[in-house]
Motif scaffolding. Sequence first.
Motif, mmCIF file in Angstrom:
data_model
loop_
_atom_site.group_PDB
_atom_site.id
_atom_site.type_symbol
_atom_site.label_atom_id
_atom_site.label_comp_id
_atom_site.label_asym_id
_atom_site.label_seq_id
_atom_site.Cartn_x
_atom_site.Cartn_y
_atom_site.Cartn_z
ATOM 1 N N GLN A 157 -8.133 2.079 -5.780
ATOM 2 C CA GLN A 157 -8.457 3.344 -5.134
ATOM 3 C C GLN A 157 -7.472 4.444 -5.533
ATOM 4 O O GLN A 157 -7.837 5.605 -5.576
ATOM 5 N N THR A 158 -6.235 4.069 -5.846
ATOM 6 C CA THR A 158 -5.258 5.050 -6.311
ATOM 7 C C THR A 158 -5.647 5.553 -7.698
ATOM 8 O O THR A 158 -5.565 6.733 -7.993
ATOM 9 N N ASP A 159 -6.090 4.613 -8.549
ATOM 10 C CA ASP A 159 -6.491 4.984 -9.906
ATOM 11 C C ASP A 159 -7.784 5.768 -9.924
ATOM 12 O O ASP A 159 -8.004 6.615 -10.793
ATOM 13 N N VAL B 40 4.027 3.311 8.167
ATOM 14 C CA VAL B 40 5.461 3.447 8.424
ATOM 15 C C VAL B 40 6.188 4.011 7.200
ATOM 16 O O VAL B 40 5.779 3.780 6.066
ATOM 17 N N PRO B 41 7.287 4.733 7.421
ATOM 18 C CA PRO B 41 8.115 5.178 6.296
ATOM 19 C C PRO B 41 8.735 3.963 5.608
ATOM 20 O O PRO B 41 9.060 2.975 6.260
ATOM 21 N N GLY C 90 8.684 7.146 0.830
ATOM 22 C CA GLY C 90 7.237 7.224 0.995
ATOM 23 C C GLY C 90 6.811 6.504 2.253
ATOM 24 O O GLY C 90 7.590 6.348 3.205
ATOM 25 N N TYR C 91 5.566 6.040 2.247
ATOM 26 C CA TYR C 91 5.004 5.318 3.381
ATOM 27 C C TYR C 91 4.285 4.081 2.880
ATOM 28 O O TYR C 91 3.938 3.977 1.699
ATOM 29 N N ARG C 92 4.019 3.167 3.794
ATOM 30 C CA ARG C 92 3.243 1.969 3.470
ATOM 31 C C ARG C 92 2.631 1.445 4.757
ATOM 32 O O ARG C 92 3.034 1.794 5.861
ATOM 33 N N THR D 54 0.840 -1.204 0.000
ATOM 34 C CA THR D 54 0.000 0.000 0.000
ATOM 35 C C THR D 54 0.876 1.255 0.000
ATOM 36 O O THR D 54 0.853 2.027 0.957
ATOM 37 N N PRO D 55 1.656 1.469 -1.058
ATOM 38 C CA PRO D 55 2.524 2.652 -1.074
ATOM 39 C C PRO D 55 1.703 3.940 -1.077
ATOM 40 O O PRO D 55 0.681 4.031 -1.743
#
Length: 198
Positions: free
Chosen positions: A191-193, A139-140, A145-147, A32-33
Amino acid sequence: MRLPESAHTSRPWRIHDIAPDFRIEDVWALPTPGGPDDFPRLVRQVASGKNSSEFSVIYRALFAIRWKLGALLGWDKDDTGVGARVPSLHDRLPADLRDVPPGPVFEGAPFRSVYRTDSEWVSEIANRTMHGVMHIGWVPDETGGYRGQMAVLVKPNGVFGKLYMAGILPFRYLLVYPALMRGVARRWQAQTDDPVVE
């Protein structure tokens, strides 16, 4: 991707003080980036029962079998759950966590939210076999980025609970978690798209 226990224990999560008597069963990096503000989106996705068809037939079949067995054998009766057989972890919360909304209500899953912070969300489940905790953190990552990161903590219910957890271990690693990670990745990407899909 499965992570070592230290990926969970090395972080300053509040859960360490709240559930020290639970053992760490699994720790996973979620596909989940995102950015620093995407944690609420992850929480909504995990709690939502929508789009379960995105998970494999095998994954859905295994859970259907588990719930059917639980119903037949009485593993999931009301008197075996949180607030009946075991007290809720909510009873252990310090005042600053007890007085804030615990997090979303699950749609179609027998989990109960316990608490949520800006980067940590905890839910619990209990039945005749165990008292379990799902810990979701933000978390970083190594790319800047985060995930998401998921830890599963468990307190088995006696010898039967220990045998049950040992018995389902191969199914979890060979079938459940790989299918879960693929489904999480598909839903996150969808959901990103299309950010309107929540």
